[in-house]
Design an enzyme around this catalytic site. Structure first.
Site, PDB file in Angstrom:
ATOM      1  N   ARG A  89       0.835  -1.217   0.000  1.00  0.00           N
ATOM      2  CA  ARG A  89       0.000   0.000   0.000  1.00  0.00           C
ATOM      3  C   ARG A  89       0.864   1.259   0.000  1.00  0.00           C
ATOM      4  O   ARG A  89       0.504   2.283   0.569  1.00  0.00           O
ATOM      5  CB  ARG A  89      -0.985   0.016   1.163  1.00  0.00           C
ATOM      6  CG  ARG A  89      -2.034  -1.067   1.083  1.00  0.00           C
ATOM      7  CD  ARG A  89      -3.119  -0.901   2.123  1.00  0.00           C
ATOM      8  NE  ARG A  89      -3.989  -2.057   2.102  1.00  0.00           N
ATOM      9  CZ  ARG A  89      -4.395  -2.698   3.180  1.00  0.00           C
ATOM     10  NH1 ARG A  89      -4.064  -2.279   4.379  1.00  0.00           N
ATOM     11  NH2 ARG A  89      -5.166  -3.756   3.073  1.00  0.00           N
ATOM     12  N   ASP A 121      -2.966   3.878   3.640  1.00  0.00           N
ATOM     13  CA  ASP A 121      -2.746   3.644   2.214  1.00  0.00           C
ATOM     14  C   ASP A 121      -2.088   4.862   1.582  1.00  0.00           C
ATOM     15  O   ASP A 121      -2.611   5.975   1.683  1.00  0.00           O
ATOM     16  CB  ASP A 121      -4.091   3.357   1.531  1.00  0.00           C
ATOM     17  CG  ASP A 121      -3.969   2.670   0.196  1.00  0.00           C
ATOM     18  OD1 ASP A 121      -2.918   2.801  -0.463  1.00  0.00           O
ATOM     19  OD2 ASP A 121      -4.934   1.989  -0.197  1.00  0.00           O
ATOM     20  N   ARG A 123      -1.057   4.624  -1.767  1.00  0.00           N
ATOM     21  CA  ARG A 123      -1.052   4.383  -3.214  1.00  0.00           C
ATOM     22  C   ARG A 123      -1.631   5.566  -3.982  1.00  0.00           C
ATOM     23  O   ARG A 123      -2.498   6.265  -3.513  1.00  0.00           O
ATOM     24  CB  ARG A 123      -1.820   3.109  -3.541  1.00  0.00           C
ATOM     25  CG  ARG A 123      -1.097   1.872  -3.028  1.00  0.00           C
ATOM     26  CD  ARG A 123      -1.874   0.625  -3.269  1.00  0.00           C
ATOM     27  NE  ARG A 123      -3.071   0.621  -2.421  1.00  0.00           N
ATOM     28  CZ  ARG A 123      -3.920  -0.385  -2.377  1.00  0.00           C
ATOM     29  NH1 ARG A 123      -3.750  -1.451  -3.146  1.00  0.00           N
ATOM     30  NH2 ARG A 123      -4.970  -0.333  -1.584  1.00  0.00           N
TER      31      ARG A 123
END
Length: 187
Positions: A89, A121, A123
């Site tokens: 992630r 996260d 990303r």
């Protein structure tokens, strides 16, 4: 966005024959793995790298099974896997292994990341629009359970969400529950 784009090469696999192209963005080298013929509205899987699941077939997550499912389906229907190099992630492999250690002590994936000083996260999916634009793809059927991916594309229309249905096991049940309950995954 400054991107270097490789040439296209053949990629014969156990799933069938694909083409492959790399997209280099700063220190990240992402991949597009696609069928020889792309339909007008291809099925696309945006897949974030998971060395433990994709390569070593870890049972702690569902990543490797999702990738297998996607490659089989895309070979059948025509489409593309966009493989993003954002391990764990976005926290990297080293930190992911440290998070695994905390998970072994009973913490869920989000709590483990937080204990290491990270958000749940990191990303980023901006490169996906650029990759799809390179292939002149304006509409897709997106293969995902992740609601963030459904809202992350700004220049590509998602005409349909294709769910990825994977069975849970004793090792990933709590992981999948965390994804569903705390991250809103459509499981």
């Amino acid at each position: 966005m400054n991107i270097e784009i490789s040439k296209i090469a053949n990629l014969p696999t156990s799933y069938g024959d694909f083409k492959i192209q790399s997209f280099k963005q700063n220190d990240k080298e992402h991949l597009a793995i696609f069928t020889y013929t792309l339909p007008s509205i291809p099925t696309v899987r945006i897949h974030s790298e998971c060395l433990t699941g994709d390569v070593f077939k870890s049972l702690k997550c569902d990543c490797g099974e999702q990738l297998d499912f996607a490659l089989k389906q895309i070979q059948k229907d025509g489409g593309m896997v966009i493989y993003l190099r954002q391990e764990g992630r976005g926290i990297g492999l080293f930190n992911k292994v440290n998070a695994y250690s905390l998970q072994d002590l009973g913490h869920d994936t989000i709590k483990a990341n937080e204990l290491l000083g990270f958000k749940q996260d990191y990303r980023d999916y901006k490169i996906v629009d650029e990759i799809l634009k390179h292939f002149n793809i304006k509409k897709i059927k997106l293969m995902t359970n992740n609601p963030l991916k459904l809202t992350s594309l700004k220049h590509t229309k998602i005409v349909k969400r294709v769910p990825i249905i994977i069975n849970s096991c004793e090792y990933n049940y709590e992981y999948l529950e965390t994804k569903k309950e705390k991250m809103g995954h459509l499981l």
